[in-house]
Design an enzyme around this catalytic site. Structure first.
Site, PDB file in Angstrom:
ATOM      1  N   LEU A  18       0.829  -1.210   0.000  1.00 31.43           N
ATOM      2  CA  LEU A  18       0.000   0.000   0.000  1.00 31.43           C
ATOM      3  C   LEU A  18       0.862   1.258   0.000  1.00 31.43           C
ATOM      4  O   LEU A  18       0.350   2.372  -0.064  1.00 31.43           O
ATOM      5  CB  LEU A  18      -0.895   0.019   1.245  1.00 31.43           C
ATOM      6  CG  LEU A  18      -2.035  -0.999   1.307  1.00 31.43           C
ATOM      7  CD1 LEU A  18      -2.748  -0.904   2.653  1.00 31.43           C
ATOM      8  CD2 LEU A  18      -3.038  -0.779   0.186  1.00 31.43           C
ATOM      9  N   LYS A  68      14.642  -6.325   5.365  1.00 26.94           N
ATOM     10  CA  LYS A  68      14.912  -5.289   6.379  1.00 26.94           C
ATOM     11  C   LYS A  68      16.236  -5.495   7.122  1.00 26.94           C
ATOM     12  O   LYS A  68      16.878  -4.525   7.524  1.00 26.94           O
ATOM     13  CB  LYS A  68      13.771  -5.226   7.406  1.00 26.94           C
ATOM     14  CG  LYS A  68      12.513  -4.592   6.853  1.00 26.94           C
ATOM     15  CD  LYS A  68      11.459  -4.453   7.934  1.00 26.94           C
ATOM     16  CE  LYS A  68      10.187  -3.883   7.357  1.00 26.94           C
ATOM     17  NZ  LYS A  68       9.142  -3.661   8.352  1.00 26.94           N
ATOM     18  N   ASP A 104       9.634   2.075  12.019  1.00 30.38           N
ATOM     19  CA  ASP A 104       8.590   1.153  12.492  1.00 30.38           C
ATOM     20  C   ASP A 104       8.297   1.351  13.980  1.00 30.38           C
ATOM     21  O   ASP A 104       7.150   1.259  14.416  1.00 30.38           O
ATOM     22  CB  ASP A 104       9.016  -0.303  12.271  1.00 30.38           C
ATOM     23  CG  ASP A 104       8.852  -0.731  10.826  1.00 30.38           C
ATOM     24  OD1 ASP A 104       8.032  -0.124  10.102  1.00 30.38           O
ATOM     25  OD2 ASP A 104       9.538  -1.691  10.410  1.00 30.38           O
ATOM     26  N   ALA A 130       8.579 -13.010  16.502  1.00 33.73           N
ATOM     27  CA  ALA A 130       9.966 -12.647  16.817  1.00 33.73           C
ATOM     28  C   ALA A 130      10.726 -12.288  15.544  1.00 33.73           C
ATOM     29  O   ALA A 130      11.943 -12.424  15.486  1.00 33.73           O
ATOM     30  CB  ALA A 130      10.649 -13.808  17.551  1.00 33.73           C
ATOM     31  N   GLY A 131       9.999 -11.830  14.517  1.00 40.07           N
ATOM     32  CA  GLY A 131      10.636 -11.432  13.255  1.00 40.07           C
ATOM     33  C   GLY A 131      10.973  -9.947  13.257  1.00 40.07           C
ATOM     34  O   GLY A 131      11.120  -9.320  14.322  1.00 40.07           O
ATOM     35  N   ASN A 153       6.674 -17.227  20.288  1.00 38.53           N
ATOM     36  CA  ASN A 153       6.912 -17.456  18.863  1.00 38.53           C
ATOM     37  C   ASN A 153       6.833 -18.944  18.561  1.00 38.53           C
ATOM     38  O   ASN A 153       7.128 -19.774  19.415  1.00 38.53           O
ATOM     39  CB  ASN A 153       8.305 -16.914  18.482  1.00 38.53           C
ATOM     40  CG  ASN A 153       8.442 -16.706  16.988  1.00 38.53           C
ATOM     41  OD1 ASN A 153       7.523 -16.177  16.349  1.00 38.53           O
ATOM     42  ND2 ASN A 153       9.551 -17.123  16.421  1.00 38.53           N
ATOM     43  N   THR A 155       8.793 -20.563  16.625  1.00 40.34           N
ATOM     44  CA  THR A 155      10.168 -21.023  16.818  1.00 40.34           C
ATOM     45  C   THR A 155      10.696 -20.358  18.087  1.00 40.34           C
ATOM     46  O   THR A 155      11.065 -19.176  18.084  1.00 40.34           O
ATOM     47  CB  THR A 155      11.037 -20.607  15.605  1.00 40.34           C
ATOM     48  OG1 THR A 155      10.330 -20.941  14.418  1.00 40.34           O
ATOM     49  CG2 THR A 155      12.385 -21.289  15.628  1.00 40.34           C
ATOM     50  N   TYR A 226      -2.713  -5.722   8.267  1.00 42.87           N
ATOM     51  CA  TYR A 226      -3.786  -4.792   7.884  1.00 42.87           C
ATOM     52  C   TYR A 226      -4.547  -5.253   6.638  1.00 42.87           C
ATOM     53  O   TYR A 226      -5.430  -4.559   6.167  1.00 42.87           O
ATOM     54  CB  TYR A 226      -3.222  -3.383   7.657  1.00 42.87           C
ATOM     55  CG  TYR A 226      -2.073  -3.333   6.682  1.00 42.87           C
ATOM     56  CD1 TYR A 226      -2.290  -3.387   5.317  1.00 42.87           C
ATOM     57  CD2 TYR A 226      -0.768  -3.262   7.129  1.00 42.87           C
ATOM     58  CE1 TYR A 226      -1.240  -3.364   4.429  1.00 42.87           C
ATOM     59  CE2 TYR A 226       0.289  -3.229   6.257  1.00 42.87           C
ATOM     60  CZ  TYR A 226       0.057  -3.284   4.911  1.00 42.87           C
ATOM     61  OH  TYR A 226       1.096  -3.270   4.035  1.00 42.87           O
TER      62      TYR A 226
HETATM   63  P1  ATR Z   1       8.332  -9.597   9.586  1.00 45.01           P
HETATM   64  O1  ATR Z   1       9.509  -8.787   9.170  1.00 45.01           O
HETATM   65  O2  ATR Z   1       7.062  -9.180   8.885  1.00 45.01           O
HETATM   66  O3  ATR Z   1       8.177  -9.662  11.057  1.00 45.01           O
HETATM   67  P2  ATR Z   1       9.551 -12.205   9.499  1.00 45.01           P
HETATM   68  O4  ATR Z   1      10.827 -11.640   9.999  1.00 45.01           O
HETATM   69  O5  ATR Z   1       9.605 -13.201   8.381  1.00 45.01           O
HETATM   70  O6  ATR Z   1       8.585 -11.052   8.982  1.00 45.01           O
HETATM   71  O7  ATR Z   1       8.752 -12.821  10.759  1.00 45.01           O
HETATM   72  C1  ATR Z   1       7.531 -13.483  10.599  1.00 45.01           C
HETATM   73  C2  ATR Z   1       6.970 -13.871  11.981  1.00 45.01           C
HETATM   74  O8  ATR Z   1       5.713 -14.537  11.762  1.00 45.01           O
HETATM   75  C3  ATR Z   1       7.833 -14.846  12.757  1.00 45.01           C
HETATM   76  O9  ATR Z   1       7.629 -14.648  14.128  1.00 45.01           O
HETATM   77  C4  ATR Z   1       7.247 -16.208  12.299  1.00 45.01           C
HETATM   78  O10 ATR Z   1       7.464 -17.268  13.195  1.00 45.01           O
HETATM   79  P3  ATR Z   1       8.806 -18.194  13.075  1.00 45.01           P
HETATM   80  O11 ATR Z   1       9.912 -17.383  13.668  1.00 45.01           O
HETATM   81  O12 ATR Z   1       8.495 -19.418  13.838  1.00 45.01           O
HETATM   82  O13 ATR Z   1       9.000 -18.432  11.595  1.00 45.01           O
HETATM   83  C5  ATR Z   1       5.786 -15.868  12.270  1.00 45.01           C
HETATM   84  N1  ATR Z   1       4.991 -16.751  11.395  1.00 45.01           N
HETATM   85  C6  ATR Z   1       4.814 -16.597  10.050  1.00 45.01           C
HETATM   86  N2  ATR Z   1       3.999 -17.589   9.582  1.00 45.01           N
HETATM   87  C7  ATR Z   1       3.667 -18.362  10.656  1.00 45.01           C
HETATM   88  C8  ATR Z   1       2.849 -19.508  10.839  1.00 45.01           C
HETATM   89  N3  ATR Z   1       2.212 -20.076   9.813  1.00 45.01           N
HETATM   90  N4  ATR Z   1       2.723 -20.022  12.077  1.00 45.01           N
HETATM   91  C9  ATR Z   1       3.362 -19.448  13.134  1.00 45.01           C
HETATM   92  N5  ATR Z   1       4.153 -18.366  13.024  1.00 45.01           N
HETATM   93  C10 ATR Z   1       4.297 -17.818  11.812  1.00 45.01           C
END
Ligand code: ATR
Length: 283
Positions: A18, A68, A104, A130-131, A153, A155, A226
């Protein structure tokens, strides 16, 4: 002020972003001529793209998933925010010198204060994720201080790593996995529950966040997703009597700060929200 700004966003994929609508709305409002383009750059293509950027032609960029953290290696200078968070979402090209910043954290804090009327100091916060986005939110929480935080998280090791980065400042930080037996109690006792995972995003709606059924009245539930605006989390939280804050506000406020860094101009927050809601409804 420059005559035409050449800006854009890099990510992979960037098809549904967006940001072009957001920044074009602000440019028009300020009478600024703007060319804002999405650039789909895979992690493998990043080095070549960044080298090209130094050559000129583009004044600044937003950075989104999954670049990022990766773009940090190519910056000549990092702001304190980018260094603290460990990620860059805004690049300013100062005649070939690349400055990495992060808006952010500002976007999150401003949306909490202005759009939810929430002061987070001394609150109990439960954070899913935790991403990269979770890192920025933790940066904000760390700066506020006195916040008791649980990071959950899928993971668990990533939650632990993130928790270890935080200064703690007199409050508690705990990292747990989605399968932890502490999860339910942590959700029940939280004042604020935040989703910083991509669960609930269009295309990732099969997965459910664990423990959502324990949300109750009196809590504030925040989603950074969003699209859709009313995520399954916010829908359920609302039905259970909790207050909710959607992810569009954080997007707008982080964009406003990036726009200011590039152009020095202000941002029409309410008009931007109107335009983005229209865009979300139509696409
Ligand atoms: P962003 O920069 O948008 O935060 P990212 O760094 O790829 O993107 O982080 C994605 C987050 O969504 C992580 O916490 C991820 O969990 P993992 O660390 O276990 O990968 C979480 N996430 C994404 N898809 C998921 C799913 N299907 N189930 C559980 N957690 C998910």
């Amino acid at each position: 002020m420059k005559r035409v700004y050449s800006l854009g966003i890099i990510g992979h994929p960037v098809g549904h972003t967006l940001s072009p609508v957001l920044h074009k709305t602000a440019a028009e409002h300020n009478g600024i001529e703007l060319d804002y383009k999405p650039y789909d750059v895979s992690p493998d293509e990043l080095r070549g793209f960044m080298e090209g950027l130094r050559g000129g032609g583009i004044d600044g960029l937003n950075v989104t998933v999954p670049l990022k953290v990766a773009v940090m290696d190519f910056m000549d200078e990092l702001s304190a925010a980018a260094r603290g968070i460990g990620a860059v979402n805004t690049i300013i090209n100062k005649e070939g010198k690349l400055v990495g910043d992060n808006t952010d954290e500002y976007g999150f804090i401003t949306s909490m204060a202005e759009n939810a009327g929430e002061d987070m100091a001394c609150k109990k916060v439960f954070l899913y994720g935790a991403g990269g986005a979770a890192r920025a939110i933790c940066g904000a929480i760390d700066n506020i201080g006195g916040v008791d935080l649980v990071i959950a998280n899928r993971t668990e090791s990533k939650a632990e790593k993130l928790a270890a980065r935080l200064g703690n400042r007199g409050a508690s930080v705990e990292a747990i996995g989605f399968d932890s037996d502490k999860l339910v109690d942590s959700i029940r006792s939280a004042d604020i529950i935040i989703n910083a995972t991509s669960i609930g995003m269009k295309g990732n709606t099969e997965e459910r966040l664990p423990g959502v059924e324990y949300i109750s009245k009196g809590q504030l539930v925040v989603d950074i997703v969003y699209r859709p605006l009313e995520t399954p989390l916010l829908k359920q939280a609302g039905a259970r009597g909790a207050r909710t804050l959607d992810g569009l506000w954080m997007l707008i406020h982080q964009g406003a700060r990036s726009f200011k860094l590039w152009t020095g101009a202000g941002f029409p927050i309410d008009l931007a929200r109107e335009k983005l809601l229209l865009e979300l409804n139509n696409n």
